[in-house]
Design an enzyme around this catalytic site. Structure first.
Site, PDB file in Angstrom:
ATOM      1  N   ASP A 175     -44.918   5.713   2.309  1.00 29.98           N
ATOM      2  CA  ASP A 175     -45.366   4.967   3.109  1.00 29.98           C
ATOM      3  C   ASP A 175     -46.134   5.400   4.166  1.00 29.98           C
ATOM      4  O   ASP A 175     -46.553   4.902   5.494  1.00 29.98           O
ATOM      5  CB  ASP A 175     -44.212   4.040   3.788  1.00 29.98           C
ATOM      6  CG  ASP A 175     -43.046   4.999   4.559  1.00 29.98           C
ATOM      7  OD1 ASP A 175     -43.564   6.156   4.529  1.00 29.98           O
ATOM      8  OD2 ASP A 175     -42.363   4.339   5.106  1.00 29.98           O
ATOM      9  N   ARG A 189     -42.608   4.215  12.699  1.00 32.38           N
ATOM     10  CA  ARG A 189     -43.315   5.376  13.010  1.00 32.38           C
ATOM     11  C   ARG A 189     -44.653   5.446  12.280  1.00 32.38           C
ATOM     12  O   ARG A 189     -45.520   6.259  12.783  1.00 32.38           O
ATOM     13  CB  ARG A 189     -42.689   6.748  12.693  1.00 32.38           C
ATOM     14  CG  ARG A 189     -41.567   6.767  13.440  1.00 32.38           C
ATOM     15  CD  ARG A 189     -40.553   7.948  12.887  1.00 32.38           C
ATOM     16  NE  ARG A 189     -41.048   9.211  13.445  1.00 32.38           N
ATOM     17  CZ  ARG A 189     -40.853   9.810  14.534  1.00 32.38           C
ATOM     18  NH1 ARG A 189     -39.937   9.233  15.417  1.00 32.38           N
ATOM     19  NH2 ARG A 189     -41.339  11.093  14.704  1.00 32.38           N
ATOM     20  N   GLY A 196     -33.140   1.053  12.200  1.00 33.63           N
ATOM     21  CA  GLY A 196     -32.403   0.432  13.244  1.00 33.63           C
ATOM     22  C   GLY A 196     -30.843   0.305  13.115  1.00 33.63           C
ATOM     23  O   GLY A 196     -30.293  -0.515  13.801  1.00 33.63           O
ATOM     24  N   ILE A 197     -30.181   1.052  11.931  1.00 36.07           N
ATOM     25  CA  ILE A 197     -29.060   0.868  11.799  1.00 36.07           C
ATOM     26  C   ILE A 197     -28.216   1.617  12.949  1.00 36.07           C
ATOM     27  O   ILE A 197     -28.418   2.881  13.111  1.00 36.07           O
ATOM     28  CB  ILE A 197     -28.305   1.527  10.435  1.00 36.07           C
ATOM     29  CG1 ILE A 197     -28.917   0.473   9.513  1.00 36.07           C
ATOM     30  CG2 ILE A 197     -27.172   1.714  10.416  1.00 36.07           C
ATOM     31  CD1 ILE A 197     -29.226   0.740   8.074  1.00 36.07           C
ATOM     32  N   ALA A 252     -38.081  15.055  10.169  1.00 36.43           N
ATOM     33  CA  ALA A 252     -38.564  16.410  10.427  1.00 36.43           C
ATOM     34  C   ALA A 252     -38.265  17.278  11.782  1.00 36.43           C
ATOM     35  O   ALA A 252     -37.563  16.714  12.366  1.00 36.43           O
ATOM     36  CB  ALA A 252     -40.305  15.994  10.703  1.00 36.43           C
ATOM     37  N   GLN A 291     -36.299  15.635   0.163  1.00 38.69           N
ATOM     38  CA  GLN A 291     -37.394  14.697   0.157  1.00 38.69           C
ATOM     39  C   GLN A 291     -38.822  15.433   0.336  1.00 38.69           C
ATOM     40  O   GLN A 291     -39.066  16.370   0.666  1.00 38.69           O
ATOM     41  CB  GLN A 291     -37.372  13.955   1.820  1.00 38.69           C
ATOM     42  CG  GLN A 291     -38.504  13.016   2.066  1.00 38.69           C
ATOM     43  CD  GLN A 291     -39.659  13.796   3.030  1.00 38.69           C
ATOM     44  OE1 GLN A 291     -39.306  14.846   3.469  1.00 38.69           O
ATOM     45  NE2 GLN A 291     -41.003  13.193   3.098  1.00 38.69           N
ATOM     46  N   ARG A 321     -49.644   7.068  16.644  1.00 40.58           N
ATOM     47  CA  ARG A 321     -48.638   7.522  17.518  1.00 40.58           C
ATOM     48  C   ARG A 321     -48.913   7.857  18.912  1.00 40.58           C
ATOM     49  O   ARG A 321     -49.009   9.057  19.412  1.00 40.58           O
ATOM     50  CB  ARG A 321     -47.878   8.949  16.870  1.00 40.58           C
ATOM     51  CG  ARG A 321     -47.344   8.636  15.366  1.00 40.58           C
ATOM     52  CD  ARG A 321     -46.175   7.880  15.242  1.00 40.58           C
ATOM     53  NE  ARG A 321     -45.126   8.833  15.913  1.00 40.58           N
ATOM     54  CZ  ARG A 321     -44.469   9.934  15.270  1.00 40.58           C
ATOM     55  NH1 ARG A 321     -44.956  10.295  14.040  1.00 40.58           N
ATOM     56  NH2 ARG A 321     -43.621  10.523  16.043  1.00 40.58           N
ATOM     57  N   TYR A 341     -43.254  14.849   0.340  1.00 35.78           N
ATOM     58  CA  TYR A 341     -44.226  14.001   0.826  1.00 35.78           C
ATOM     59  C   TYR A 341     -45.379  14.057  -0.159  1.00 35.78           C
ATOM     60  O   TYR A 341     -45.894  12.887  -0.719  1.00 35.78           O
ATOM     61  CB  TYR A 341     -44.684  14.626   2.163  1.00 35.78           C
ATOM     62  CG  TYR A 341     -44.343  13.702   3.375  1.00 35.78           C
ATOM     63  CD1 TYR A 341     -44.365  12.274   3.281  1.00 35.78           C
ATOM     64  CD2 TYR A 341     -43.618  14.332   4.385  1.00 35.78           C
ATOM     65  CE1 TYR A 341     -44.069  11.661   4.589  1.00 35.78           C
ATOM     66  CE2 TYR A 341     -43.411  13.688   5.716  1.00 35.78           C
ATOM     67  CZ  TYR A 341     -43.325  12.359   5.762  1.00 35.78           C
ATOM     68  OH  TYR A 341     -42.993  11.534   6.670  1.00 35.78           O
ATOM     69  N   HIS A 348     -39.999   3.445   7.782  1.00 33.71           N
ATOM     70  CA  HIS A 348     -40.044   4.825   8.215  1.00 33.71           C
ATOM     71  C   HIS A 348     -39.793   4.784   9.819  1.00 33.71           C
ATOM     72  O   HIS A 348     -40.322   5.348  10.644  1.00 33.71           O
ATOM     73  CB  HIS A 348     -41.672   5.091   8.308  1.00 33.71           C
ATOM     74  CG  HIS A 348     -41.965   6.666   8.085  1.00 33.71           C
ATOM     75  ND1 HIS A 348     -42.342   7.243   7.016  1.00 33.71           N
ATOM     76  CD2 HIS A 348     -41.693   7.628   8.919  1.00 33.71           C
ATOM     77  CE1 HIS A 348     -42.323   8.617   7.205  1.00 33.71           C
ATOM     78  NE2 HIS A 348     -42.083   8.833   8.247  1.00 33.71           N
TER      79      HIS A 348
END
Ligand code: FNR
Length: 404
Positions: free
Chosen positions: A213, A305, A335-336, A133, A181, A220, A183, A302
């Protein structure tokens, strides 16, 4: 890589980046510098400080502290944070670190071919930019700069519903195909979403990603603690019609809890483009996705998050791949950060990977050039990992490259 021939300059490098039929040779870092330059760009010595900052980065992790210096406190917290105690963020990384590689020596790795084909689209490498976003938090040009950087590095960019720029501006900047994408497909929003779908098709998007998801926001806490809010002028034309400017308080999405499988069926009835579901961790959901007509699946938490204490997405990948059993391609994100992570994901059955935060940091550090540099570094590391494990092309990457 030893034995690689030097390349002659920016023009050649850019052509190669946009020409998927070229088999690329590894020449770490020197080529990255060239890949950043366009013929019309000012000479390095004339560039603003941002370039100098970006030039210092030699791996993806280097971009975060550089970006932190350039971002507002709010923007940094928004991008870097996750839900609750951020255990899932940590596990996304730890899980990759715990996987060890098994090399195979004396294989001819003079040529390394990273090409993949997804939904009939040939890509020069299997690294995509995940939907994220509000790119104008990172750079004044927002998603337009991201599209340019993605193209320069031959990466498909998934434009988010929460984009702060319109496709009419983003699409001309993109030489690689865009994906889009979505939502919120609840019944009361369908007229609006149908318009978005048509617009995305009109601007040449090649696939829709539906994020499944996040029916409600995650906890947050780090963002909640920041006194600042979204700065003014952060319109998200594909999500809210009204100006989401100053004074709009997070949570970002609010509830869309009545969004179910029926909504996916509706989307399939209004588009012929491939529909890919993002945010699947449970193999039974993956099976239902395929039976509903999804063309692909993205195993994702996600980026930690939404629901904290979900396992690392790389740990959820293999059971999903097994359940899907080759019916549709499975992708993964979360995490890549290293080329070896890309290799591990492909070894466990992913057809491609997506990255999120690293390219947002690249965008903050140096706009389009920063985005391209992030992808190019990751791709070069991936090529090195392939060469060093004796896997000259994507087909040759399988589970036997893992040490177990
Ligand atoms: C995201 N992500 C995300 N996903 C999505 O489907 N729609 C969205 O609008 C967003 N927005 C978003 C904003 C920011 C700032 C981040 C960091 C992430 C999640 C994203 O697509 C992806 O799943 C993760 O970012 C992957 O994890 P890494 O690479 O960030 O560790």
């Amino acid at each position: 890589m030893p034995g690689s021939k030097p390349e002659s300059g920016a023009r050649q490098t850019q052509n190669q980046a946009s020409d998927p039929s070229r088999i690329k040779r590894v020449r770490p870092h020197a080529r990255l510098e060239a890949a950043e330059r366009r013929p019309s760009d000012p000479k390095p010595s004339q560039r603003p400080n941002s370039h100098q900052a970006g030039a210092a980065a030699v791996c993806l992790a280097d971009f975060e502290p550089l970006a932190k210096k350039r971002l507002s406190h709010f923007a940094y917290e928004y991008i870097s944070s996750g839900a609750a105690d951020e255990l899932t963020i940590r596990w996304n990384r730890e899980a990759f670190d715990q996987i060890r590689l098994r090399p195979k020596v004396l294989v001819d790795v003079e040529k390394i071919d990273t090409r993949v084909t997804l939904f009939g689209q040939e890509m020069p490498h299997p690294i995509l930019l995940a939907p994220t976003a509000r790119h104008r938090l990172s750079h004044p040009e927002g998603e337009v700069a991201t599209a340019r950087g993605a193209s320069d590095a031959g990466a498909t960019f998934v434009v988010a519903s929460l984009s702060t720029r319109r496709l009419q501006d983003i699409a001309p900047a993109a030489k690689s195909p865009l994906w889009f994408q979505l939502y919120d497909l609840r019944k009361e929003r369908r007229e609006f979403v149908r318009g978005v779908v048509k617009e995305a098709e009109q601007f040449g998007c090649r696939a829709f990603i539906v994020t499944v998801d996040a029916p409600v926001d995650g906890a947050r806490n780090r963002v909640q603690r920041v006194a600042e809010q979204l700065p003014p002028g952060m319109e998200t034309p594909y999500y809210q019609k009204a100006n989401a400017g100053a004074g709009v308080v997070l949570p970002i999405m609010g509830s869309m809890g009545s969004f179910t499988w029926e909504a996916v069926e509706w989307l399939l009835s209004v588009t012929r483009l491939p529909v890919v579901l993002k945010g699947i961790m449970n193999p039974d959901d993956a099976d239902q996705a395929v039976r509903t007509g999804a063309a692909g699946i993205i195993v994702s938490n996600h980026g930690g998050r939404c629901l904290d204490t979900l396992p690392a997405s790389i740990n959820a990948l293999e059971p999903v791949v097994q359940k899907v059993a080759g019916r549709v391609p499975v992708l993964v994100d979360g995490g890549i950060r290293r080329g070896t992570d890309v290799l591990k994901a492909l070894a466990l059955g992913a057809k491609a990977v997506l990255i999120g935060r690293p390219y947002l940091y690249g965008l903050a550090v140096n706009g389009a050039e920063g985005v391209a540099k992030v992808v190019n570094i990751l791709r070069e590391e991936f090529q090195m990992a392939m060469a060093l494990t004796g896997r000259p092309d994507i087909r040759s990457i399988d589970r036997s490259v893992l040490w177990e």
